[in-house]
Enzyme design. Structure first.
Site: not given
Length: 396
Positions: A10, A17, A97, A185, A209-212, A241, A381
């Site tokens: 990923n 990951k 991914r 996502h 909800l994360g950095n992206g 972003r 994921e």
């Protein structure tokens, strides 16, 4: 299916990951039971603070060491070297991914030379992610010759968006050229749908909800709208972003020569969002630590929660109500303060949090008298990618 294993990678913009997954459960099952044998990650790619860690399926730490990883080739080599010391079943597939496959690659599939050519031509859709993933694919093909490789797309879950959601309000020639909302996502959303299983409600919203960060409206298990658009830059406020902007802002920046096209790309991908507002950090944890004495930091947190709340409210209208709200991703799973800020004001939809359960990051965090269920669900994921590849292997 017994004895099969899949190696999952990923790839992100600065981390990878990975995991090795086995399938079992007998021939009578509609879908094999997928189990993680090993999980790990390489973090801090391209920095002096790189590290690699590896854990067994039971969570026991097998390895954790610092290192410098300049790019995906070194990452693939390091991971392959670490795994070579482990007792692994025969690898039947290697899965990657892919954030974006462009207009034509929107279904999870085996990687062929034609698929690689198409991915290369679509790299501009996600320049932070796709070139890195292509490097990783190329190197793993060298390291694991003869093992089938698969591409699993973040856009696949959203490929059935209704045209009213997917189409942008610009001339048709752009739609014909593939300029549309793709959504991202998707693998996270697929993992949430799998986790909910037969309890899937008619009206679900997933806030990843994360950095992206993104919000997705799901009706009867299918994506009907999502906040990210042509690229992962749009939607709600993110770490670096901006999310959705008045297009005139970008024209103004270009026309007044505050930035050229390359500078604008850097601004939108690396300098905006929480970092741009706060001037301190893109990391929500660091912002909480600095919030006490810094008004800009407090404003950044407030704007993040406000943008997510607005998107959730609009999707309640699209769905005609809401049965379940799921928080996932690093912030969604661990940040009670942000979850509470997002849900404050959603009481008009009958949603009420249980303050104590929310503070404890419980699995269910709605109050007993809430008309809407609210859950915290771990996004996985890597396991979802493994499930997809086992399905493809079974169908082959």
């Amino acid at each position: 299916m017994s004895g099969q294993a899949v190696f999952v990678l990923n790839s992100g913009s600065s981390s990878v990951k990975f995991g090795v997954f086995a399938a079992g459960g007998g021939e009578g099952r509609a879908e094999p039971q997928v189990t993680a044998l090993y999980r790990g990650a390489v973090e801090g790619i391209g920095t002096a603070e790189g590290k690699v860690w590896l854990r067994a399926g039971d969570g026991k730490t097998l390895l954790e060491e610092k290192g410098v990883f300049s790019g995906q080739v070194e990452v693939a080599q390091a991971v392959a070297e670490k795994l070579s010391t482990m007792a692994l079943p025969k690898l039947e597939g290697i899965a990657h991914r892919l954030v974006h496959g462009g207009p034509t690659l929107t279904v999870h599939q085996k990687i062929t030379p034609e698929v690689l050519r198409t991915l290369e031509s679509a790299a501009h859709f996600a320049p932070l992610h796709v070139p890195a993933a292509l490097e990783l694919i190329g190197e793993t093909q060298q390291l694991f010759p003869g093992v089938a490789q698969f591409a699993c797309f973040d856009t696949a879950f959203h490929r059935g968006l209704p045209e009213a959601a997917a189409r942008l309000p610009i001339p048709e020639k752009f739609w014909d050229a593939g300029v549309r909302k793709y959504g991202f996502h998707g693998l996270s959303c697929e993992s949430i749908v799998h986790a909910i299983g037969p309890e899937m409600p008619a009206r679900l919203i997933v806030a990843h909800l994360g950095n992206g960060a993104s919000v997705t409206a799901i009706a009867n298990g299918h994506s009907v709208d999502t906040s990210m658009g042509l690229t992962p830059t749009g939607g709600i406020v993110m770490g670096t972003r901006p999310g959705d902007l008045d297009p005139g802002v970008l024209l103004h920046i270009l026309n007044t020569k505050l930035a050229d096209a390359d500078g604008l790309a850097k601004l939108l991908n690396k300098q905006s969002g929480l970092l741009g507002i706060s001037g301190v950090s893109s990391d929500m944890r660091a912002l909480h630590e600095a919030a006490g004495g810094n008004a800009r930091v407090r404003l950044a947190i407030e704007m993040f929660a406000r943008s997510a709340k607005k998107m959730i409210g609009s999707y309640v209208a699209i769905l005609g109500g809401l049965d379940l709200l799921v928080f996932t991703g690093g912030i969604g799973e661990h940040d009670a303060e942000v979850r509470a800020a997002i849900c404050a004001g959603l009481e008009c939809f009958g949603l009420r949090l249980d303050r104590k359960a929310n503070q404890q990051n419980a699995e269910t965090i709605n109050a007993a008298d809430s008309a809407v269920e609210v859950r915290v669900v771990t996004s996985d994921e890597e396991t979802q990618i493994a499930r997809i590849v086992f399905r493809l292997l079974k169908a082959a």
